[in-house]
Design an enzyme around this catalytic site. Structure first.
Site, PDB file in Angstrom:
ATOM      1  N   GLY A 105       0.723  -1.217   0.117  1.00 19.85           N
ATOM      2  CA  GLY A 105      -0.001  -0.089  -0.059  1.00 19.85           C
ATOM      3  C   GLY A 105       0.803   1.250   0.024  1.00 19.85           C
ATOM      4  N   GLU A 106       0.300   2.368   0.245  1.00 23.80           N
ATOM      5  CA  GLU A 106       1.086   3.736   0.822  1.00 23.80           C
ATOM      6  C   GLU A 106       1.281   4.417  -0.666  1.00 23.80           C
ATOM      7  OE1 GLU A 106       4.894   3.128   2.648  1.00 23.80           O
ATOM      8  OE2 GLU A 106       4.124   2.445   4.209  1.00 23.80           O
ATOM      9  N   ALA A 107       0.761   3.821  -1.862  1.00 19.34           N
ATOM     10  CA  ALA A 107       1.111   4.181  -3.201  1.00 19.34           C
ATOM     11  C   ALA A 107       2.371   3.575  -3.548  1.00 19.34           C
ATOM     12  CB  ALA A 107       0.914   5.584  -3.314  1.00 19.34           C
TER      13      ALA A 107
END
Lengths: 340, 340
Positions: free
Chosen positions: B306-308
């Protein structure tokens, strides 16, 4: 005695038999470091594997990608006269000029990825012999190309990208792969730069004829390169060997680069341990080749250009992997609670 | 009336129904440009497709990647109290601090890729309601999160990367996907940050219960986000909508980001045309989700952070695509012979 100065096949083969390995101490330390960074363990997937692998070859827990060298070797092939490419043979020289002027894909991609580009043109005015008639190169010509590959490697580079340019060199690469790993021409021969069905049949026949002609004299990596390879393929093999002795990790490009490196497996099954395959090429033989050499391509973008273009794009992934590995805070440093 | 100022569900739904499209004139011109560059036509594969796609959305033959914005939205989830994550709920806030101090993966990856990172923490001290009991958000809370997403988009950005942080948000994303596309909890629920088999069963049951509870009130994108979404998911949806009206192309991250964007398809099947899916996450529901929304992930690196993080790595590929498209010489310019 260095690879760039070797004067005999025996010297080449000795270098190929005495390969240093990765340093397990550093890769183990890198793996332990990954496990305390602020993320679920393993959640960066292949990026973690790449960083750990780089640590082992560079012999440092935090690998560097400051100095990235890309070498494109160019050569001309006698077999091109048989019309196995969609492009005329003079395009090899024209593209080398394009590389030098900065107009090719690899110029833009190495700029974008942050790699130095070196173009090494190998006797473009003297194509190899048509290998359906005789061996592509003499022993000295093949040794000379191997040396040129080794010489081109910057010993201070952190990671080396290898690619090629040479009209008709998917034909040579298919012959090299068939000679090294067996199989059928249908498995190794593809459309290259964009030939039609009729061209494909011709190309298959040419590769079959070439390997039939030379198979009895193909007992070593050197002999395969000499009989059905090309100067740029031999140079790639030489660079792979030189980099190994310098413990420099390598990113191979597509079908031709992988075939040129993989011929070394004929003499030493550990010869490609310091290499990554950048991408799965749209050239169909590449999938089989990657499977045979037991690698996993980093990217699958339907590319089939050569020039190290896939290696340059994959370098970006390696840089991302190393940036995360080197720059992230640990759970302790960041005051983040670990998993329960 | 702008998306960042919308005050009613009706306004949101009106924005979602009136979506501008890509400009075919510019994408056609970009495709024609690709065909005269010094390479076999099509040999850069997906890189060519991406450059052409970018041209259509940016409405210029030579797209730009000078200004790349990455937004990570963070939210807390009431359902986290049920133990659906391997990490405690306070990690959301701790990771936001880590983002601000530069210690997380996304900091290194946006630095490496050349993107500005903005972190938008959404009422972290007020988790959403436990959606197995009642709707996750009130109408106003959901609208507020959608507005926050829209407001965060820099109107001058050339390409927008969207990601998230929120303990328990794969649970919310699975519920959103199940509500939007149907199927089974087994298809949508995975191990998230690293739960065990027992945790997986619990998580599946929780998602099933939540969707059972709310299904009769899930007739629109908004209702799905409000009942089983989270603030960061709604913010992603708001940013996707805002970017569309600004004709800004988007790189979605993994399972959660894709689910948050894909909920918009409930009201408009064209809602994701301006988005790329960066990578195939190791979270198993992502493969199904990518198939359902008819996208092709750019990367497959086994990431699941996640987190980009996947979007940031994919940005490098987009930059490579645009660099080749914009910088390469044509056959005429380089004096290279075209194919015969």
């Amino acid at each position: 005695m260095t690879i760039a100065n070797m004067n005999s096949i025996a010297e080449f083969e000795n270098h190929l038999k005495t390969l240093p390995g990765s340093n397990k101490g550093f890769s183990d330390q890198a793996a332990a470091h990954q496990d305390i960074l602020t993320k679920p363990q393993g959640s960066l997937g292949r990026l973690e594997e790449i960083a750990i692998w780089m640590a082992g070859w560079q012999r440092q827990v935090k690998p560097s990608t400051d100095n990235c060298q890309c070498i494109v070797f160019a050569g001309n092939h006698g077999v091109a006269a048989q019309g196995v490419s969609a492009f005329p043979p003079e395009v090899t020289t024209q593209m080398v000029e394009n590389f030098k002027k900065g107009g090719a894909a690899i110029n833009q991609l190495t700029d974008a990825a942050g790699a130095t580009l070196n173009v090494v043109a190998l006797a473009l005015d003297k194509p190899t012999n048509d290998f359906t008639v005789t061996a592509a190169m003499s022993e000295e010509e093949c040794l000379s190309a191997l040396r040129a590959g080794a010489k081109a490697v910057d010993k201070d580079t952190n990671i080396l990208l290898l690619g090629e340019m040479g009209i008709a060199n998917t034909t040579s690469a298919a012959a090299v792969a068939l000679s090294t790993f067996g199989g059928t021409v249908q498995q190794w021969v593809g459309y290259g730069s964009g030939i039609d069905e009729k061209g494909l049949k011709l190309k298959q026949q040419i590769v079959a004829n070439a390997v039939d002609l030379h198979t009895q004299n193909q007992n070593s990596s050197f002999d395969i390169l000499r009989t059905v390879g090309g100067r740029e393929l031999a140079a790639i093999a030489g660079a792979v060997l030189e980099a190994r002795h310098l413990s420099i990790p390598i990113i191979l490009d597509g079908f031709i680069s992988t075939a040129a490196a993989a011929v070394l497996l004929k003499d030493n099954p550990a010869a490609l341990e310091h290499t990554l395959v950048s991408h799965l090429s749209a050239e169909p033989g590449h999938k089989k080749l990657i499977d045979v050499v037991n690698k996993k391509a980093i990217l699958n973008l339907g590319m089939r250009l050569g020039e190290a273009s896939g290696a340059a794009v994959a370098l970006m992934i390696i840089k991302a992997a190393v940036a995360a590995h080197n720059g992230m805070a640990t759970f302790d440093e960041a005051g983040v609670s670990a998993n329960e």
